[in-house]
Design a protein around this motif. Sequence first.
Motif, PDB file in Angstrom:
ATOM      1  N   LYS A 287      -6.251  -3.262  -8.292  1.00 53.60           N
ATOM      2  CA  LYS A 287      -7.316  -2.606  -7.547  1.00 53.60           C
ATOM      3  C   LYS A 287      -7.252  -1.089  -7.704  1.00 53.60           C
TER       4      LYS A 287
ATOM      5  N   GLU B 149       0.543   3.505  -3.305  1.00 52.81           N
ATOM      6  CA  GLU B 149      -0.361   4.627  -3.098  1.00 52.81           C
ATOM      7  C   GLU B 149       0.354   5.877  -2.601  1.00 52.81           C
TER       8      GLU B 149
ATOM      9  N   PHE C  43       0.837  -1.200   0.000  1.00 55.35           N
ATOM     10  CA  PHE C  43       0.000   0.000   0.000  1.00 55.35           C
ATOM     11  C   PHE C  43       0.871   1.249   0.000  1.00 55.35           C
TER      12      PHE C  43
ATOM     13  N   HIS D 222      -1.992   5.269  10.131  1.00 57.67           N
ATOM     14  CA  HIS D 222      -2.947   6.023   9.323  1.00 57.67           C
ATOM     15  C   HIS D 222      -3.556   5.192   8.195  1.00 57.67           C
ATOM     16  N   ILE D 223      -2.834   4.188   7.715  1.00 55.11           N
ATOM     17  CA  ILE D 223      -3.347   3.388   6.593  1.00 55.11           C
ATOM     18  C   ILE D 223      -3.891   2.031   7.040  1.00 55.11           C
TER      19      ILE D 223
ATOM     20  N   SER E 113      -9.045  -3.637   5.781  1.00 55.45           N
ATOM     21  CA  SER E 113     -10.328  -3.771   5.083  1.00 55.45           C
ATOM     22  C   SER E 113     -10.160  -4.488   3.753  1.00 55.45           C
ATOM     23  N   LEU E 114      -9.089  -4.188   3.024  1.00 59.18           N
ATOM     24  CA  LEU E 114      -8.828  -4.856   1.751  1.00 59.18           C
ATOM     25  C   LEU E 114      -8.613  -6.354   1.951  1.00 59.18           C
TER      26      LEU E 114
ATOM     27  N   ASP F 285      -6.490   0.838   8.710  1.00 61.15           N
ATOM     28  CA  ASP F 285      -7.894   0.482   8.471  1.00 61.15           C
ATOM     29  C   ASP F 285      -8.132   0.147   7.001  1.00 61.15           C
ATOM     30  N   GLN F 286      -7.531   0.917   6.092  1.00 61.24           N
ATOM     31  CA  GLN F 286      -7.687   0.659   4.663  1.00 61.24           C
ATOM     32  C   GLN F 286      -7.079  -0.679   4.277  1.00 61.24           C
ATOM     33  N   VAL F 287      -5.874  -0.942   4.782  1.00 61.14           N
ATOM     34  CA  VAL F 287      -5.167  -2.175   4.438  1.00 61.14           C
ATOM     35  C   VAL F 287      -5.930  -3.398   4.957  1.00 61.14           C
TER      36      VAL F 287
ATOM     37  N   GLU G 169      -9.923  -8.458  -1.241  1.00 57.84           N
ATOM     38  CA  GLU G 169      -9.315  -7.708  -2.343  1.00 57.84           C
ATOM     39  C   GLU G 169      -7.821  -8.010  -2.431  1.00 57.84           C
TER      40      GLU G 169
END
Length: 323
Positions: A160, A130, A126, A274-275, A281-282, A277-279, A287
């Motif tokens: 993705k 990103e 990520f 900071h990242i 969740s994927l 939750d996004q990671v 995903e």
Amino acid sequence: MRAIVAASTGGPDVLEYKDLSVPEPSIGEVRIKVLKASVHFADIKKRKGTKGSGIPGILGLDAVGIIDKVGQGVTGFREGERVIAFVKEGSYAEYAIANAILVYPIPDAVEAAVAAACPVPAFLSFMLLERVGRLQKGETVLIHAASGGTGLTLIQLARKLGAGKIIGTVSATQKAALPLEHGADYCITYDNLSESVQNLTDGAGADLILDSLAGTVMEESFTCLAPYGRFVNYGNASGAAGFIKTSDVHASCRSLLGYSLGTTRKERPEDLQHIADQVISLVEMGEITFPSIQEFKLEDASKAHQLMESRIHAGKIILHITD
């Protein structure tokens, strides 16, 4: 507790299965009962003495487990909570200590082996795509070591995030199947690398190159980086440095970037928080998946290291610690 300890540097035979005292968390730390832990190439380098200094001790960068004890000053976590973590002093053990800022809740729906495989490749991928590489939709991405845990994660995440064309590289053609199954458009070997990439991109080159090898592969790769492209080096698995001339950079507006997850854990752990939750969740949504996971018992850590060093395994290698 039972743990795997390297009392000296050397081959897999230096890994000893032995009893140690259970560690205590200090201020701002938590103790985790480890369920499973990943085996990383960084563990091999530390065991050999080519990374870090002194006695290697307990190896392992990350783990999935249950919080067993909360240290003074820690808020937001409770005993019995299921988490993934980047640990302080090794995860090849029944218990490990982690700074609370590097601990992240993981849903029960994510099975333990997947959770154990997740931290390094998912967080690293990520950040590389990103944040550091700034991948834009439609761009061409070249990913080295595409059949490894991080390589496969990079492929899935690049797809993705909207990559237009994904090219993976592998050391042998028999390793190409997994990258292609998980989203790579092409998978090539390092033979005639620059020519192959130019042919696959109609001479345009790759907009983003993600390199964990360094050495001569890095040097040849840079020749097929498109104008305004970004080259991100995040490792030196080849064991050699790569050299780029300034004349290859400024006139073409190409960028050479470096990134280390280890440095970020030490110097800017908040970036990973900071990242998180996004990671996660994927991973929870499927995903990002971790194919071809192979598990070993803790006491068989030397066999796990032998397999990783053989370079014949594609995917992740996991140690099963406790139930």
